[in-house]
Write a protein that holds these residues in place. Structure first.
Motif, PDB file in Angstrom:
ATOM      1  N   ILE A  79       0.931  -1.143   0.003  1.00 28.00           N
ATOM      2  CA  ILE A  79      -0.029   0.046   0.090  1.00 28.00           C
ATOM      3  C   ILE A  79       1.026   1.281  -0.135  1.00 28.00           C
ATOM      4  O   ILE A  79       0.664   2.293  -0.637  1.00 28.00           O
ATOM      5  N   TYR A  80       1.870   1.225   0.654  1.00 23.95           N
ATOM      6  CA  TYR A  80       2.683   2.450   0.822  1.00 23.95           C
ATOM      7  C   TYR A  80       3.428   2.746  -0.373  1.00 23.95           C
ATOM      8  O   TYR A  80       3.549   3.586  -1.046  1.00 23.95           O
ATOM      9  N   VAL A  81       4.066   1.474  -0.942  1.00 23.73           N
ATOM     10  CA  VAL A  81       4.982   1.783  -2.185  1.00 23.73           C
ATOM     11  C   VAL A  81       4.050   2.154  -3.418  1.00 23.73           C
ATOM     12  O   VAL A  81       4.515   2.671  -4.078  1.00 23.73           O
ATOM     13  N   SER A  82       2.903   1.400  -3.240  1.00 20.92           N
ATOM     14  CA  SER A  82       1.840   1.827  -4.310  1.00 20.92           C
ATOM     15  C   SER A  82       1.604   3.154  -4.544  1.00 20.92           C
ATOM     16  O   SER A  82       1.521   3.841  -5.405  1.00 20.92           O
ATOM     17  N   GLU A  83       1.245   3.801  -3.419  1.00 17.04           N
ATOM     18  CA  GLU A  83       0.983   5.327  -3.331  1.00 17.04           C
ATOM     19  C   GLU A  83       2.411   6.272  -3.670  1.00 17.04           C
ATOM     20  O   GLU A  83       1.843   7.100  -4.341  1.00 17.04           O
ATOM     21  N   ILE A  84       3.510   5.742  -3.480  1.00 20.07           N
ATOM     22  CA  ILE A  84       4.631   6.438  -3.934  1.00 20.07           C
ATOM     23  C   ILE A  84       4.718   6.334  -5.581  1.00 20.07           C
ATOM     24  O   ILE A  84       4.766   7.373  -6.156  1.00 20.07           O
ATOM     25  N   PHE A  85       4.481   5.160  -6.043  1.00 23.03           N
ATOM     26  CA  PHE A  85       4.197   5.148  -7.407  1.00 23.03           C
ATOM     27  C   PHE A  85       3.273   6.024  -7.931  1.00 23.03           C
ATOM     28  O   PHE A  85       3.276   6.375  -9.174  1.00 23.03           O
ATOM     29  N   ARG A  86       1.818   6.163  -7.213  1.00 16.29           N
ATOM     30  CA  ARG A  86       0.800   6.789  -7.932  1.00 16.29           C
ATOM     31  C   ARG A  86       1.334   8.360  -7.764  1.00 16.29           C
ATOM     32  O   ARG A  86       0.979   8.897  -8.965  1.00 16.29           O
ATOM     33  N   SER A  87       2.082   8.691  -7.020  1.00 15.97           N
ATOM     34  CA  SER A  87       2.371   9.991  -6.914  1.00 15.97           C
ATOM     35  C   SER A  87       3.598  10.044  -8.070  1.00 15.97           C
ATOM     36  O   SER A  87       3.633  11.435  -8.502  1.00 15.97           O
ATOM     37  N   ALA A  88       4.188   9.186  -8.456  1.00 15.30           N
ATOM     38  CA  ALA A  88       4.874   9.492  -9.733  1.00 15.30           C
ATOM     39  C   ALA A  88       4.304   9.353 -11.039  1.00 15.30           C
ATOM     40  O   ALA A  88       4.921   9.359 -12.039  1.00 15.30           O
ATOM     41  N   GLY A  89       2.933   9.224 -11.053  1.00 13.29           N
ATOM     42  CA  GLY A  89       2.356   9.337 -12.263  1.00 13.29           C
ATOM     43  C   GLY A  89       1.752   7.940 -12.712  1.00 13.29           C
ATOM     44  O   GLY A  89       1.396   7.733 -13.931  1.00 13.29           O
ATOM     45  N   MET A  90       1.948   6.656 -11.973  1.00 15.03           N
ATOM     46  CA  MET A  90       1.452   5.388 -12.360  1.00 15.03           C
ATOM     47  C   MET A  90       0.077   4.949 -11.977  1.00 15.03           C
ATOM     48  O   MET A  90      -0.321   5.484 -10.889  1.00 15.03           O
ATOM     49  N   MET A  91      -0.598   4.325 -12.695  1.00 10.89           N
ATOM     50  CA  MET A  91      -1.873   3.722 -12.037  1.00 10.89           C
ATOM     51  C   MET A  91      -1.279   2.240 -11.434  1.00 10.89           C
ATOM     52  O   MET A  91      -0.588   1.616 -12.068  1.00 10.89           O
TER      53      MET A  91
END
Length: 231
Positions: A79-91
């Motif tokens: 959940i944590y890493v996924s949110e960092i990925f989303r902040s970088a512009g990924m789905m």
């Protein structure tokens, strides 16, 4: 290469802190994964980090419950890493083998494939969903199920050695080694259950150091400096 499954070592994601997750390290991983997905590569992610609990037991908590805590730790990590990925512009989307309310979706091959085709980074959390199996086994199982081309094992160490390089400065690093050799020499690239599953399903694994500059991108784009475990 069309689809990869990337295993991120919890130890490597801690960076220089050696504990928890270092956000700058995770952001660097996100930047590299985005470069790959922007180029059309489908990326699945498995994150370690449950080892603090996995396999422990005491008078007050048994092995099964300890392993369940470890599985839940990997869900939190995803959940944590996924949110960092989303902040970088990924789905992104997170799949688990057990119900986690509205936090995740239940894993199925069809669901994972649907997300991949939509260009999402798919996180596979919760291991296999069963005690006595590590995230090593979980990553090989998911790679086989979703028909990944290769497993990328991003670790705190830069490849496979014939001995522990932290203990033995003369340890020799392999550029390439077969999974049969890994098993016969008990080199513990992944645990034995995962090694046998990879061998039986002809799933190659590439091992490299996460904290080397652009190591994930380099592995995919032919500038690989780690160890290829072949089948």
């Amino acid at each position: 290469m069309r689809r990869i499954l990337l295993k991120l070592s919890g130890e490597a994601l801690a960076g220089d802190k050696k504990t928890g997750f270092d956000e700058e390290t995770v952001k660097e991983v996100a930047s590299q994964v985005k470069e790959l997905t922007d180029a059309g590569l489908q990326v699945g992610i498995v994150i370690g980090g449950g080892n603090f609990w996995r396999g422990r037991s005491s008078e007050n908590i048994d092995r099964t419950k300890a392993d369940q805590i470890g599985m839940l730790a990997t869900v939190m990590n995803c959940i944590y890493v996924s949110e960092i990925f989303r902040s970088a512009g990924m789905m992104t989307n997170i799949l688990t083998p057990f119900e986690c309310g509205s936090f995740t979706k239940i894993f199925s091959k069809d669901r994972a494939n649907k997300y991949f085709e939509k260009g999402m980074v798919v996180f596979f959390a919760g291991g296999t969903g069963h005690p006595y199996f590590s995230t090593d086994t979980g990553v090989v199982l998911r790679a086989v199920e979703v028909e990944a081309d290769v497993i990328l094992l991003a670790k705190s160490i830069d490849g496979v050695y014939d001995d522990d390089p932290n203990q033995n400065p003369g340890a020799r690093k392999y550029d390439e080694i077969t999974i049969d050799e890994v098993i016969s020499r008990n080199l513990q690239v992944v645990d034995m259950t995962a090694s046998i599953l990879a061998r039986d399903n002809k799933m190659p694994m590439w091992v490299f150091g996460l904290n080397e500059k652009n190591s994930i991108v380099n592995a995919v784009k032919g500038r690989f400096t780690g160890t290829k475990v072949t089948v």
